[in-house]
Design a protein around this motif. Structure first.
Motif, short mmCIF file in Angstrom:
data_model
loop_
_atom_site.label_atom_id
_atom_site.label_comp_id
_atom_site.label_asym_id
_atom_site.label_seq_id
_atom_site.Cartn_x
_atom_site.Cartn_y
_atom_site.Cartn_z
N MET A 156 -14.17 -7.03 3.76
CA MET A 156 -15.02 -5.89 4.11
C MET A 156 -15.56 -6.04 5.53
O MET A 156 -15.66 -5.06 6.28
N ILE A 157 -15.89 -7.26 5.89
CA ILE A 157 -16.38 -7.50 7.25
C ILE A 157 -15.26 -7.24 8.25
O ILE A 157 -15.44 -6.58 9.26
N ALA A 158 -14.05 -7.76 7.92
CA ALA A 158 -12.92 -7.62 8.84
C ALA A 158 -12.60 -6.15 9.11
O ALA A 158 -12.07 -5.81 10.17
N PHE A 159 -12.90 -5.28 8.16
CA PHE A 159 -12.59 -3.86 8.34
C PHE A 159 -13.84 -3.01 8.51
O PHE A 159 -13.82 -1.80 8.30
N ASP A 160 -14.94 -3.66 8.91
CA ASP A 160 -16.20 -2.95 9.18
C ASP A 160 -16.63 -2.04 8.03
O ASP A 160 -17.04 -0.90 8.24
N LEU A 186 0.86 -1.18 0.00
CA LEU A 186 0.00 0.00 0.00
C LEU A 186 0.90 1.23 0.00
O LEU A 186 1.43 1.61 1.03
N PRO A 187 1.08 1.85 -1.17
CA PRO A 187 1.93 3.04 -1.21
C PRO A 187 1.20 4.25 -0.63
O PRO A 187 0.01 4.16 -0.32
N GLN A 188 1.92 5.36 -0.50
CA GLN A 188 1.24 6.57 -0.04
C GLN A 188 0.24 7.00 -1.09
O GLN A 188 0.39 6.71 -2.26
N GLY A 189 -0.78 7.72 -0.67
CA GLY A 189 -1.88 8.06 -1.57
C GLY A 189 -1.47 8.98 -2.70
O GLY A 189 -0.52 9.73 -2.59
N THR A 190 -2.21 8.88 -3.81
CA THR A 190 -2.04 9.83 -4.89
C THR A 190 -2.86 11.07 -4.56
O THR A 190 -3.81 10.99 -3.79
N ASP A 218 -16.01 -1.76 -4.92
CA ASP A 218 -15.18 -1.90 -6.12
C ASP A 218 -13.70 -1.91 -5.75
O ASP A 218 -12.92 -2.70 -6.28
N LEU A 219 -13.32 -1.00 -4.85
CA LEU A 219 -11.91 -0.89 -4.49
C LEU A 219 -11.41 -2.19 -3.85
O LEU A 219 -10.38 -2.74 -4.25
N VAL A 220 -12.15 -2.68 -2.87
CA VAL A 220 -11.73 -3.91 -2.19
C VAL A 220 -11.69 -5.06 -3.20
O VAL A 220 -10.79 -5.90 -3.17
N ALA A 221 -12.65 -5.05 -4.13
CA ALA A 221 -12.68 -6.11 -5.14
C ALA A 221 -11.43 -6.09 -6.01
O ALA A 221 -10.93 -7.14 -6.42
N PHE A 222 -10.91 -4.88 -6.27
CA PHE A 222 -9.68 -4.81 -7.07
C PHE A 222 -8.50 -5.46 -6.36
O PHE A 222 -7.52 -5.82 -6.99
N GLY A 223 -8.59 -5.61 -5.05
CA GLY A 223 -7.54 -6.31 -4.31
C GLY A 223 -7.39 -7.76 -4.77
O GLY A 223 -6.33 -8.37 -4.62
N ARG A 264 -8.93 2.94 5.66
CA ARG A 264 -9.37 1.61 6.07
C ARG A 264 -9.76 0.79 4.84
O ARG A 264 -9.48 -0.40 4.75
N ALA A 265 -10.42 1.45 3.89
CA ALA A 265 -10.80 0.76 2.65
C ALA A 265 -9.57 0.30 1.88
O ALA A 265 -9.53 -0.81 1.35
N PHE A 266 -8.55 1.16 1.83
CA PHE A 266 -7.33 0.77 1.10
C PHE A 266 -6.63 -0.40 1.79
O PHE A 266 -6.11 -1.30 1.14
N VAL A 267 -6.62 -0.38 3.13
CA VAL A 267 -6.00 -1.50 3.84
C VAL A 267 -6.81 -2.78 3.61
O VAL A 267 -6.25 -3.86 3.41
N ALA A 268 -8.14 -2.64 3.57
CA ALA A 268 -8.98 -3.81 3.30
C ALA A 268 -8.70 -4.37 1.90
O ALA A 268 -8.71 -5.58 1.68
N MET A 269 -8.44 -3.47 0.95
CA MET A 269 -8.10 -3.90 -0.40
C MET A 269 -6.82 -4.74 -0.37
O MET A 269 -6.76 -5.83 -0.97
N ALA A 270 -5.82 -4.26 0.36
CA ALA A 270 -4.57 -5.01 0.47
C ALA A 270 -4.81 -6.34 1.21
O ALA A 270 -4.21 -7.36 0.89
N HIS A 271 -5.72 -6.31 2.17
CA HIS A 271 -6.06 -7.53 2.92
C HIS A 271 -6.68 -8.56 1.99
O HIS A 271 -6.36 -9.75 2.03
N ALA A 272 -7.56 -8.09 1.10
CA ALA A 272 -8.24 -9.00 0.17
C ALA A 272 -7.26 -9.64 -0.81
O ALA A 272 -7.55 -10.69 -1.40
#
Lengths: 314, 253
Positions: free
Chosen positions: B120-124, B80-84, B94-99, B143-151
């Motif tokens: 998504m559940i794990a990250f509420d 997970l790089p720093q944000g753009t 959609d974002l988590v799905a891209f993970g 949190r969504a970005f971390v969930a994406m990396a989690h997925a």
């Protein structure tokens, strides 16, 4: 329900485009001839050109992660004109397809040049990149104009620069169908280009070959823009306004929104053409001019109504 | 385990990383700390295989990360790089799905959908599933970005300053979740985080890699690498470490 309204609107627009013009469709036996030779091609050309430019804009915006960039600000049309000019000088009688390939190649090179420049532009201020693009396109355009002037081809240049559809006839616009093919290919690559919009590092960490995806996206942009320049000329703002409107409304998922972007672009350009045909009937105002006037107003609204992109670090 | 040996990185004629030898244990949470410009982010990019080193090798669980094919690399390490500067207008779902992209390349299976839902559940995030990222607060978005990396379901998860610009509430929320992910168990991940916040590092890290001027300063268990003397030397400013209620407290004088 909304879809039905949109569909009816588009069909009405197409019908209007087919029936409105300086010549009368019902006057004599020439009605069907007029329809197939002029009105249908003109309507299809407006839809295709608008769709192509809007899609090209969406791709460019995701590729550089800047919503204020469009193909007209990446030097793409100017580079295409340079290719057209070169092939006209080297092989004046070359078939249209050869001209298209030559112009697409230079368009690709010109766009790639912009991307190389973009790598060195600080990202903090989103206004900076479009300004750089404006200057870059200006320099390319000046070069093209200089050469065209010195070899007495300014008239050619004029037809490429002003986007309008009055010269569209059967046999002279079919190249635009390339946009439909390129749009289909874009659909296949849409997820990858959406990923690119998340930033290069993020896309690469998901295993995407970012360079390859970028190149594929640029080829599609170059082909779409070049097809438009060759057949109807440059239509500024379409690639900026339409993707921005769709993105605000429906987001950045390219695969989900690609049909909508294409449809909105085509509709907007067709409507502009239609208005241009009606305002000073039976004379015409170029569709590009009409769209630019409306587009400028929408652009101002986007700039002021848009929430600041700066405060948000993902 | 991530093994880094003799790592050198030169960019634009500047030597950013100099002869780094370090190991990151597979279990637990590792913090990468050091002064600004020490090369923390560059080191993380090298470990993620996103930046080819000028010299040296990096292996992740025995795989040469530099030579690995992008598709294989993406199933080993999520980064997970720093944000753009521009927030993508994607829905959280959609974002988590891209993970899951590295696993399905555009054609998600039922398993993929199940894992996306689990993340998504794990990250509420279920209540926010249809919200767009640009409508979320900075903490929710991160949190969504971390969930994406989690997925992405990789054994390794690397994060470059995930707490930048977050309120303490959101920052500690993210750290707690990362910490939980790195606890031993069937789904344990090796988590490596570049951190500016020393208090967070002291609270959650098991292992610490510290850099100074592009050189390795320490690579050791947290208690060893984060004592007053070593932090003082690392940051060139007096830092005290004290115990309070069973945990370390960092004080910058």
């Amino acid at each position: 329900m909304r879809r039905v309204v949109v569909a009816i609107g588009l069909i009405g627009l197409v019908f209007a485009s087919l029936s409105i013009g300086a010549a009368d469709l019902s006057s004599d036996q020439g009605g069907a001839f007029l329809l197939t030779v002029s009105r249908v091609p003109r309507t299809a050309a407006a839809l295709l050109a608008g769709a192509g430019l809007a899609l090209a804009g969406a791709v460019v915006q995701l590729a550089v992660q800047n919503r204020l960039v469009e193909p007209g600000l990446t030097g793409t049309p100017e580079a295409a004109m340079a290719g057209l000019l070169a092939i006209t000088l080297i092989a004046p009688g070359a078939p249209l397809m050869v001209k298209m390939v030559a112009a697409s190649t230079t368009a690709l090179a010109g766009t790639a040049g912009f991307l190389l420049l973009a790598r060195h532009v600080p990202r903090q201020d989103p206004m900076l990149l479009p300004l750089v693009g404006l200057i870059y396109a200006g320099i390319l355009g000046a070069g093209v104009t200089g050469v065209a002037w010195s070899v007495d081809l300014m008239q050619y240049l004029g037809t490429w620069q002003a986007g309008e559809f009055s010269g569209v006839l059967r046999g002279r616009y079919e190249l635009l169908w390339i946009i439909a093919i390129a749009g289909g290919l874009l659909y296949l690559a849409a997820d990858r280009i959406t990923l690119l919009g998340l930033g290069e590092d993020r896309a690469r960490s998901l295993g995407l070959n970012a360079r390859q995806t970028l190149l594929a996206g640029l080829v599609i942009v170059a082909v779409m823009v070049t097809a438009t320049v060759v057949t109807v000329g440059v239509l500024p703002f379409v690639g900026l306004i339409i993707p921005n409107l769709v993105s605000r409304w429906r987001g950045d998922n390219l695969r989900a929104n690609l049909p909508l972007i294409a449809l909105a672009g085509g509709t907007a350009v067709l409507a502009s053409d239609l208005i241009g045909r009606l305002i000073r009937w039976p004379y015409e105002i170029p569709a590009g001019t009409i769209f630019a006037v409306a587009g400028a107003a929408i652009f101002l609204w986007l700039l002021y109504a848009a929430p600041s992109q700066r405060d948000a670090r993902g | 385990m991530i093994r880094i040996s003799q790592l050198d990185l030169t960019r634009d004629g500047r030597r950013i990383l100099k002869g780094i030898d370090a190991q990151v244990p597979a279990a637990g949470l590792t913090a990468v700390i050091g002064p600004n410009g020490a090369g923390k982010s560059s080191l993380l990019h090298c470990m993620a295989g996103l930046l080819p080193p000028s010299a040296g090798t990096i292996t992740v669980d025995g795989t040469d990360i530099v030579a690995a094919r992008p598709a294989n690399r993406a199933r080993l390490i999520a980064m997970l790089p720093q944000g753009t500067p521009v927030v993508p207008r994607l829905s959280v779902a959609d974002l988590v799905a891209f993970g899951r992209w590295p696993h399905h390349r555009g054609h998600p299976s039922a398993t993929d959908h199940a894992i996306i839902r689990e993340s998504m559940i794990a990250f509420d995030l279920l209540p926010l599933a249809d919200r767009r990222l640009d409508s979320l607060s900075g903490g929710q978005r991160q949190r969504a970005f971390v969930a994406m990396a989690h997925a992405q379901s990789t054994p390794w998860l690397l994060l470059d300053e995930p707490l930048a610009a977050l309120d303490p509430k959101y920052a500690s929320d993210i750290m707690r979740r990362l910490h939980a992910m790195s606890r031993p168990g069937p789904d344990a991940r090796g988590v490596v985080v570049v951190l500016h916040d020393l208090a967070m590092a002291a609270r959650y890290a098991d292992w610490v890699v510290s850099l100074k001027d592009g050189r390795l300063f320490a690579s050791a268990p947290r208690r060893e690498a984060m004592n007053g003397a070593s932090l003082t030397a690392l940051f060139d400013t007096e830092i005290l470490v004290d115990r309070l209620n069973e945990s370390d407290v960092i004080m910058v004088r």
